[in-house]
Design a protein around this motif. Structure first.
Motif, PDB file in Angstrom:
ATOM      1  N   ALA A 140       0.686  -1.278  -0.168  1.00  0.00           N
ATOM      2  CA  ALA A 140       0.013  -0.095   0.177  1.00  0.00           C
ATOM      3  C   ALA A 140       0.804   1.205   0.007  1.00  0.00           C
ATOM      4  O   ALA A 140       0.442   2.237  -0.398  1.00  0.00           O
ATOM      5  N   SER A 141       2.060   1.151   0.777  1.00  0.00           N
ATOM      6  CA  SER A 141       2.859   2.278   0.827  1.00  0.00           C
ATOM      7  C   SER A 141       3.948   2.536  -0.563  1.00  0.00           C
ATOM      8  O   SER A 141       4.621   3.507  -0.687  1.00  0.00           O
ATOM      9  N   TYR A 142       3.665   1.775  -1.394  1.00  0.00           N
ATOM     10  CA  TYR A 142       4.365   1.772  -2.985  1.00  0.00           C
ATOM     11  C   TYR A 142       4.156   3.048  -3.500  1.00  0.00           C
ATOM     12  O   TYR A 142       3.119   3.638  -3.426  1.00  0.00           O
ATOM     13  N   ASP A 143       5.262   3.898  -3.664  1.00  0.00           N
ATOM     14  CA  ASP A 143       5.442   5.109  -4.405  1.00  0.00           C
ATOM     15  C   ASP A 143       6.010   5.313  -5.714  1.00  0.00           C
ATOM     16  O   ASP A 143       7.189   4.951  -5.680  1.00  0.00           O
ATOM     17  N   PRO A 144       5.378   5.292  -7.000  1.00  0.00           N
ATOM     18  CA  PRO A 144       6.169   5.153  -8.255  1.00  0.00           C
ATOM     19  C   PRO A 144       7.394   6.398  -8.238  1.00  0.00           C
ATOM     20  O   PRO A 144       8.544   6.066  -8.993  1.00  0.00           O
ATOM     21  N   GLN A 187       8.216  -7.677 -17.289  1.00  0.00           N
ATOM     22  CA  GLN A 187       6.726  -7.406 -17.358  1.00  0.00           C
ATOM     23  C   GLN A 187       6.351  -6.311 -16.022  1.00  0.00           C
ATOM     24  O   GLN A 187       5.370  -5.583 -15.994  1.00  0.00           O
ATOM     25  N   VAL A 188       7.043  -6.693 -14.834  1.00  0.00           N
ATOM     26  CA  VAL A 188       6.637  -6.177 -13.838  1.00  0.00           C
ATOM     27  C   VAL A 188       7.169  -4.814 -13.755  1.00  0.00           C
ATOM     28  O   VAL A 188       6.770  -3.792 -13.311  1.00  0.00           O
ATOM     29  N   MET A 189       8.576  -4.731 -14.268  1.00  0.00           N
ATOM     30  CA  MET A 189       9.202  -3.267 -14.314  1.00  0.00           C
ATOM     31  C   MET A 189       8.556  -2.317 -15.296  1.00  0.00           C
ATOM     32  O   MET A 189       8.676  -1.197 -15.227  1.00  0.00           O
ATOM     33  N   GLU A 190       7.754  -2.844 -16.318  1.00  0.00           N
ATOM     34  CA  GLU A 190       6.994  -1.981 -17.076  1.00  0.00           C
ATOM     35  C   GLU A 190       5.940  -1.479 -16.448  1.00  0.00           C
ATOM     36  O   GLU A 190       5.593  -0.158 -16.898  1.00  0.00           O
ATOM     37  N   ARG A 191       5.425  -2.110 -15.314  1.00  0.00           N
ATOM     38  CA  ARG A 191       4.142  -1.474 -14.630  1.00  0.00           C
ATOM     39  C   ARG A 191       4.451  -0.873 -13.535  1.00  0.00           C
ATOM     40  O   ARG A 191       3.734   0.046 -13.021  1.00  0.00           O
TER      41      ARG A 191
END
Length: 282
Positions: free
Chosen positions: A60-64, A148-152
């Motif tokens: 939840a604390s992920y910040d792009p 694929q994960v790093m694209e998102r």
């Protein structure tokens, strides 16, 4: 500093031992749940004809704006299951919320299967992928799955903030991935690793002392009653102990936790919160 460990009696009969999960493995009030996103991969060039699912668990604390650390788990469905023994997503949510580990994306990857093969055992590509002593599987992660994960999502490129975890064959798979590609993975968890099942035998007791020390931090768990524990060959316990001894003699930053019980994900799952805290300590 001295850490006081509460007294716990050891079981006299080791034939059926089960460890109780701690609070970090249970959903806690006030801890926001991360988002789990499912992917389906059917176009592998590394393992043609296989299909698999994998999941990205984003806290939840992920910040792009702040690239996250990355922790890869083999046997993804098993390790993500909130009602299972490992409960990886719940553990990550609790530890990240409390600041025990950095903000990280958990990548839970299932082994491949051949959908067009009728025989249940031949459908599974797990042992081919996990037990091999080569860079094919880690290359698969790096070229087909992680992109694929790093694209998102925003994920750091710092290998000191990339970890990999697995149990049984997934444990030696995690070790091999980091051993062969320490430029990408430097933190390793191996639960009851099946080093004994590697096709040409367990290479690590001989290889580790002969190789310049790699920048790895390694957490191993082994069981007193793992498969073949009292046999001269195909002894899961003995092979884990040999790897641990080689790491100790070579001066690695490693930790071995030896428990009771057999070849079950229970003990490793219970240890996961402490393993992550130890692995990601400053």
């Amino acid at each position: 500093m001295t850490t006081q460990v509460p007294y716990r009696p050891i079981p006299v009969d080791q034939s059926d031992v089960r460890y109780a999960h701690g609070p970090d493995s249970v959903v806690q009030p006030g801890v926001p749940a991360g988002e789990t996103v499912e992917f389906h991969w059917t176009d592998s060039t590394t393992y043609p004809g296989t299909t698999r699912k994998f999941w990205a668990h984003v806290p939840a604390s992920y910040d792009p704006a702040e690239p996250a650390a990355l922790m890869v788990f083999q046997d993804g469905r098993l390790y993500l299951d909130p009602d299972g023994e490992v409960r990886g997503g719940i553990v990550l949510d609790n530890l990240i919320h409390r600041g025990d580990i950095p903000v990280m994306i958990g990548l839970f990857v299932d082994p491949g299967v051949y959908d067009d093969v009728a025989d249940a055992q031949r459908r599974k590509n797990r042992n081919v992928e996990y037990d091999a002593f080569d860079d094919r599987y880690v290359g698969f992660l790096l070229s087909e799955i992680i992109p694929q994960v790093m694209e998102r999502y925003s994920v750091t490129e710092d290998p000191d903030r990339w970890g990999i975890c697995g149990g049984s064959s997934g444990g030696n798979c995690a070790f091999t991935a980091a051993w062969l590609r320490p430029d990408r993975f430097r933190r390793v968890i191996g639960f009851l690793s099946s080093f004994v099942q590697m096709p040409q035998g367990n290479p690590y007791p001989d290889l580790i002392p002969k190789t310049a020390r790699k920048p790895l931090r390694i957490f191993l768990q082994a069981g007193h009653r793992d498969l073949g524990w009292n046999k001269p060959e195909w002894n899961w316990l003995a092979n884990n102990l040999r790897v641990a001894a080689a790491l100790a003699e070579a001066g690695y930053d490693f930790r071995l936790v030896l428990g009771d019980g057999g070849h079950s994900p229970n003990h490793g799952g219970v240890l996961l919160p402490d393993a992550l805290r130890w692995l990601w300590r400053a």
